[in-house]
Design a protein around this motif. Structure first.
Motif, PDB file in Angstrom:
ATOM      1  N   VAL A   1     -10.311 -23.765   7.674  1.00  0.00           N
ATOM      2  CA  VAL A   1      -9.131 -23.797   6.491  1.00  0.00           C
ATOM      3  C   VAL A   1      -9.673 -22.856   5.581  1.00  0.00           C
ATOM      4  CG1 VAL A   1      -7.549 -25.292   5.023  1.00  0.00           C
ATOM      5  CG2 VAL A   1      -8.285 -26.058   7.161  1.00  0.00           C
ATOM      6  N   HIS A   2     -10.461 -23.208   5.301  1.00  0.00           N
ATOM      7  CA  HIS A   2     -11.236 -21.925   3.842  1.00  0.00           C
ATOM      8  C   HIS A   2     -11.178 -20.386   4.138  1.00  0.00           C
ATOM      9  CE1 HIS A   2     -13.039 -19.961   0.677  1.00  0.00           C
ATOM     10  NE2 HIS A   2     -14.257 -19.572   1.588  1.00  0.00           N
ATOM     11  N   LEU A   3     -11.807 -20.276   5.565  1.00  0.00           N
ATOM     12  CA  LEU A   3     -12.604 -19.292   6.343  1.00  0.00           C
ATOM     13  C   LEU A   3     -10.712 -18.429   6.475  1.00  0.00           C
ATOM     14  CD1 LEU A   3     -15.470 -19.954   7.962  1.00  0.00           C
ATOM     15  CD2 LEU A   3     -14.941 -18.729   6.223  1.00  0.00           C
ATOM     16  N   THR A   4      -9.687 -19.507   7.531  1.00  0.00           N
ATOM     17  CA  THR A   4      -8.814 -18.954   7.903  1.00  0.00           C
ATOM     18  C   THR A   4      -7.915 -18.483   6.817  1.00  0.00           C
ATOM     19  OG1 THR A   4      -8.805 -20.744   9.377  1.00  0.00           O
ATOM     20  CG2 THR A   4      -6.224 -19.650   8.816  1.00  0.00           C
ATOM     21  N   ALA A   5      -8.255 -18.723   5.306  1.00  0.00           N
ATOM     22  CA  ALA A   5      -7.174 -18.511   4.047  1.00  0.00           C
ATOM     23  C   ALA A   5      -8.078 -16.767   3.746  1.00  0.00           C
ATOM     24  CB  ALA A   5      -7.286 -19.037   3.020  1.00  0.00           C
ATOM     25  N   VAL A   6      -9.252 -16.874   3.565  1.00  0.00           N
ATOM     26  CA  VAL A   6     -10.142 -15.841   3.540  1.00  0.00           C
ATOM     27  C   VAL A   6      -9.653 -14.156   4.304  1.00  0.00           C
ATOM     28  CG1 VAL A   6     -12.804 -14.568   3.134  1.00  0.00           C
ATOM     29  CG2 VAL A   6     -12.102 -16.973   1.975  1.00  0.00           C
ATOM     30  N   ALA A   7      -9.592 -15.424   5.487  1.00  0.00           N
ATOM     31  CA  ALA A   7      -9.435 -13.795   6.591  1.00  0.00           C
ATOM     32  C   ALA A   7      -7.616 -13.500   6.335  1.00  0.00           C
ATOM     33  CB  ALA A   7      -9.765 -14.329   8.080  1.00  0.00           C
ATOM     34  N   ALA A   8      -7.081 -14.105   5.972  1.00  0.00           N
ATOM     35  CA  ALA A   8      -5.734 -13.608   5.717  1.00  0.00           C
ATOM     36  C   ALA A   8      -5.758 -13.247   4.447  1.00  0.00           C
ATOM     37  CB  ALA A   8      -4.808 -15.099   5.797  1.00  0.00           C
ATOM     38  N   LYS A   9      -6.522 -13.431   3.211  1.00  0.00           N
ATOM     39  CA  LYS A   9      -5.968 -12.402   1.838  1.00  0.00           C
ATOM     40  C   LYS A   9      -6.449 -11.164   2.388  1.00  0.00           C
ATOM     41  CE  LYS A   9      -5.367 -16.446  -0.802  1.00  0.00           C
ATOM     42  NZ  LYS A   9      -6.555 -17.464  -1.259  1.00  0.00           N
ATOM     43  N   LYS A  10      -7.493 -10.785   3.414  1.00  0.00           N
ATOM     44  CA  LYS A  10      -8.278  -9.971   3.904  1.00  0.00           C
ATOM     45  C   LYS A  10      -7.405  -8.792   4.619  1.00  0.00           C
ATOM     46  CE  LYS A  10     -12.339  -7.141   5.053  1.00  0.00           C
ATOM     47  NZ  LYS A  10     -13.763  -7.500   5.903  1.00  0.00           N
ATOM     48  N   LEU A  11      -6.593  -9.537   5.608  1.00  0.00           N
ATOM     49  CA  LEU A  11      -5.828  -8.709   6.401  1.00  0.00           C
ATOM     50  C   LEU A  11      -4.491  -8.482   5.072  1.00  0.00           C
ATOM     51  CD1 LEU A  11      -5.312 -10.385   9.410  1.00  0.00           C
ATOM     52  CD2 LEU A  11      -6.251  -8.413   8.906  1.00  0.00           C
ATOM     53  N   ILE A  12      -4.026  -8.962   4.519  1.00  0.00           N
ATOM     54  CA  ILE A  12      -2.789  -8.941   3.775  1.00  0.00           C
ATOM     55  C   ILE A  12      -3.183  -7.416   2.642  1.00  0.00           C
ATOM     56  CG2 ILE A  12      -1.564  -9.576   1.819  1.00  0.00           C
ATOM     57  CD1 ILE A  12      -1.658 -12.866   2.560  1.00  0.00           C
ATOM     58  N   ARG A  13      -4.320  -6.873   2.330  1.00  0.00           N
ATOM     59  CA  ARG A  13      -4.825  -7.040   1.537  1.00  0.00           C
ATOM     60  C   ARG A  13      -5.160  -5.638   1.951  1.00  0.00           C
ATOM     61  NH1 ARG A  13      -9.727  -8.509   0.181  1.00  0.00           N
ATOM     62  NH2 ARG A  13      -8.808  -9.715  -1.421  1.00  0.00           N
TER      63      ARG A  13
ATOM     64  N   TYR B   1      -2.935  -4.521   4.776  1.00  0.00           N
ATOM     65  CA  TYR B   1      -2.395  -4.084   5.298  1.00  0.00           C
ATOM     66  C   TYR B   1      -1.329  -3.258   4.397  1.00  0.00           C
ATOM     67  CZ  TYR B   1       2.009  -4.076   7.941  1.00  0.00           C
ATOM     68  OH  TYR B   1       3.543  -3.821   8.333  1.00  0.00           O
ATOM     69  N   TYR B   2      -1.032  -4.427   2.740  1.00  0.00           N
ATOM     70  CA  TYR B   2      -0.109  -3.551   2.317  1.00  0.00           C
ATOM     71  C   TYR B   2      -0.620  -2.975   0.921  1.00  0.00           C
ATOM     72  CZ  TYR B   2       3.335  -7.000   3.928  1.00  0.00           C
ATOM     73  OH  TYR B   2       4.121  -7.531   5.146  1.00  0.00           O
ATOM     74  N   GLY B   3      -2.033  -2.870   0.949  1.00  0.00           N
ATOM     75  CA  GLY B   3      -2.884  -1.918  -0.334  1.00  0.00           C
ATOM     76  C   GLY B   3      -2.649  -3.124  -1.309  1.00  0.00           C
ATOM     77  N   GLN B   4      -2.606  -3.971  -1.807  1.00  0.00           N
ATOM     78  CA  GLN B   4      -3.454  -4.659  -2.473  1.00  0.00           C
ATOM     79  C   GLN B   4      -3.099  -6.383  -2.409  1.00  0.00           C
ATOM     80  OE1 GLN B   4       1.123  -3.222  -4.559  1.00  0.00           O
ATOM     81  NE2 GLN B   4       1.859  -5.233  -3.725  1.00  0.00           N
ATOM     82  N   PRO B   5      -3.772  -6.973  -3.138  1.00  0.00           N
ATOM     83  CA  PRO B   5      -4.106  -8.219  -3.078  1.00  0.00           C
ATOM     84  C   PRO B   5      -2.505  -9.325  -3.234  1.00  0.00           C
ATOM     85  CG  PRO B   5      -4.665  -8.028  -5.264  1.00  0.00           C
ATOM     86  CD  PRO B   5      -4.345  -6.259  -4.408  1.00  0.00           C
TER      87      PRO B   5
END
Length: 57
Positions: free
Chosen positions: A25-37, A39-43
């Motif tokens: 679950v933790h690694l999924t959250a880390v990966a999702a936050k990296k993708l969001i950052r 894609y959107y250019g910000q966290p």
């Protein structure tokens, strides 16, 4: 999250227990936050966690 099927034999392996208990679950959250950052250019502004079944730990 560390095993397949209905057998509890994965519990004999400490790494698989950690994967099942929290790491997946933790690694999924880390990966999702990296993708969001990326894609959107910000966290993300907020981080919510809602789970069911195993995700509700």
């Amino acid at each position: 999250m560390g095993h397949q099927g209905n057998s509890a034999d994965f519990g004999n392996d400490p790494q698989k227990r950690a994967d099942f208990a929290y790491r997946a679950v933790h690694l999924t959250a880390v990966a999702a936050k990296k993708l969001i950052r990326h894609y959107y250019g910000q966290p993300q502004a907020y981080a919510y966690f809602t789970g069911c079944s195993d995700g509700g730990r």
